[in-house]
Design an enzyme around this catalytic site. Sequence first.
Site, mmCIF file in Angstrom:
data_model
loop_
_atom_site.group_PDB
_atom_site.id
_atom_site.type_symbol
_atom_site.label_atom_id
_atom_site.label_comp_id
_atom_site.label_asym_id
_atom_site.label_seq_id
_atom_site.Cartn_x
_atom_site.Cartn_y
_atom_site.Cartn_z
ATOM 1 N N ARG A 1 -15.563 -14.688 -12.485
ATOM 2 C CA ARG A 1 -15.246 -16.121 -12.521
ATOM 3 C C ARG A 1 -16.227 -16.892 -11.635
ATOM 4 N NH1 ARG A 1 -9.550 -17.760 -9.987
ATOM 5 N NH2 ARG A 1 -10.572 -16.719 -8.233
ATOM 6 N N GLY B 1 -15.282 -8.209 -6.953
ATOM 7 C CA GLY B 1 -14.669 -8.095 -5.627
ATOM 8 C C GLY B 1 -15.153 -6.856 -4.882
ATOM 9 N N SER C 1 0.826 -1.215 0.000
ATOM 10 C CA SER C 1 0.000 0.000 0.000
ATOM 11 C C SER C 1 0.857 1.261 0.000
ATOM 12 C CB SER C 1 -0.907 0.016 1.233
ATOM 13 O OG SER C 1 -1.551 1.272 1.305
ATOM 14 N N LEU C 2 0.492 2.207 -0.868
ATOM 15 C CA LEU C 2 1.219 3.478 -0.924
ATOM 16 C C LEU C 2 0.478 4.568 -0.144
ATOM 17 C CD1 LEU C 2 2.400 3.463 -4.652
ATOM 18 C CD2 LEU C 2 3.792 3.108 -2.613
ATOM 19 N N ASP D 1 -14.016 5.679 -2.239
ATOM 20 C CA ASP D 1 -13.662 5.014 -3.507
ATOM 21 C C ASP D 1 -14.570 5.499 -4.633
ATOM 22 O OD1 ASP D 1 -11.620 3.381 -2.499
ATOM 23 O OD2 ASP D 1 -13.052 1.856 -1.851
ATOM 24 N N LYS E 1 -13.516 -4.210 3.729
ATOM 25 C CA LYS E 1 -14.384 -3.047 3.523
ATOM 26 C C LYS E 1 -15.836 -3.308 3.921
ATOM 27 C CE LYS E 1 -11.524 -0.935 -0.011
ATOM 28 N NZ LYS E 1 -11.430 -0.298 -1.320
ATOM 29 N N THR F 1 -8.791 -1.417 3.517
ATOM 30 C CA THR F 1 -8.681 -1.951 2.167
ATOM 31 C C THR F 1 -9.008 -3.442 2.181
ATOM 32 O OG1 THR F 1 -7.328 -1.973 0.181
ATOM 33 C CG2 THR F 1 -6.138 -2.231 2.260
ATOM 34 N N GLU G 1 -24.447 7.806 3.424
ATOM 35 C CA GLU G 1 -25.434 7.216 2.515
ATOM 36 C C GLU G 1 -24.744 6.339 1.465
ATOM 37 O OE1 GLU G 1 -28.015 10.160 0.801
ATOM 38 O OE2 GLU G 1 -28.854 8.691 -0.597
#
Length: 263
Positions: free
Chosen positions: A150, A127, A14-15, A101, A65, A61, A77
């Site tokens: 998949r 995902g 993670s950055l 996000d 989540k 992350t 909301e």
Amino acid sequence: MKRYLVIGNPIKHSLSPELHNYWIKKNNITGIYDKKELKISDIENVISKLKNKELNGINITVPFKKEIIPFLDLLSEEAQNTQSVNTINIEDNKLVGHNTDIKGFELSIKETKFDIKNKDIFIIGAGGVVSSIICALKKLHVSKIFVCNRTKEKAENLKSLFKDIKIIDWGEVPKFDVVINATSLGLQENDNIELDFSKIKGHKLFYDIIYNPKETNFLKLGKNLGNKIQNGQLMFIYQAQAAFELWHGIKPLINNDVIEIFD
Ligand code: ATR
């Protein structure tokens, strides 16, 4: 000293710490942002640190989540609509789950200058981040949204949140204007998505949420077929910017130094 943390598993790539600590310093805030790899059973302990103010905010992350939601007092909301929380902020002594996000994806799409209004979108993957992408796409008034995964059942589960998406079989390629890779296929340099895009005419947008490597084989293919491409770097930066603004009340600047964090 204010303390912030990103939690996930895995977390070492993670950055977020580099990005947030750069902005913390630039804005003369006394604070530090760290990362921590967790197991699901460790979440309660992190939550208690937020409650007793040892921590002032956290980012979440993959794969927590959704799992984090039962530990929170309130949801925005958008976090409610997507059942996905990537930022916790303390508001009036309550732990509030936000989803930045969505804004990250929305702003990154706007920056591509590709007009997606009334366009058909094809999402590969189902995902944790996909509900946020769908939510952003709906705000941008796209036309149809096709999703394949998949494990088809996971794509079908998204229908409980978004009734009008269309689930298609893994391997099928619908007619689309924008295709989004939301799988982890591409994180390894030799990963390939075995879908046949040869019938797709050029001038589409190929978008990959992966930002490391910068150009996955999926994006290379899109480019070779004459399409516009965009990786996940801007989405990542914009979600971080929105989280920073929630915590510090300052919208941090995205400049070349920020972009160089990824080089
Ligand atoms: P999570 O499912 O925990 O949210 P993620 O990293 O957000 O994890 O999602 C991984 C995505 O990449 C999923 O859509 C996954 O498909 P499955 O649901 O079938 O597992 C997809 N994925 C990962 N490896 C893949 C592979 N080898 N082939 C196709 N899809 C793959």
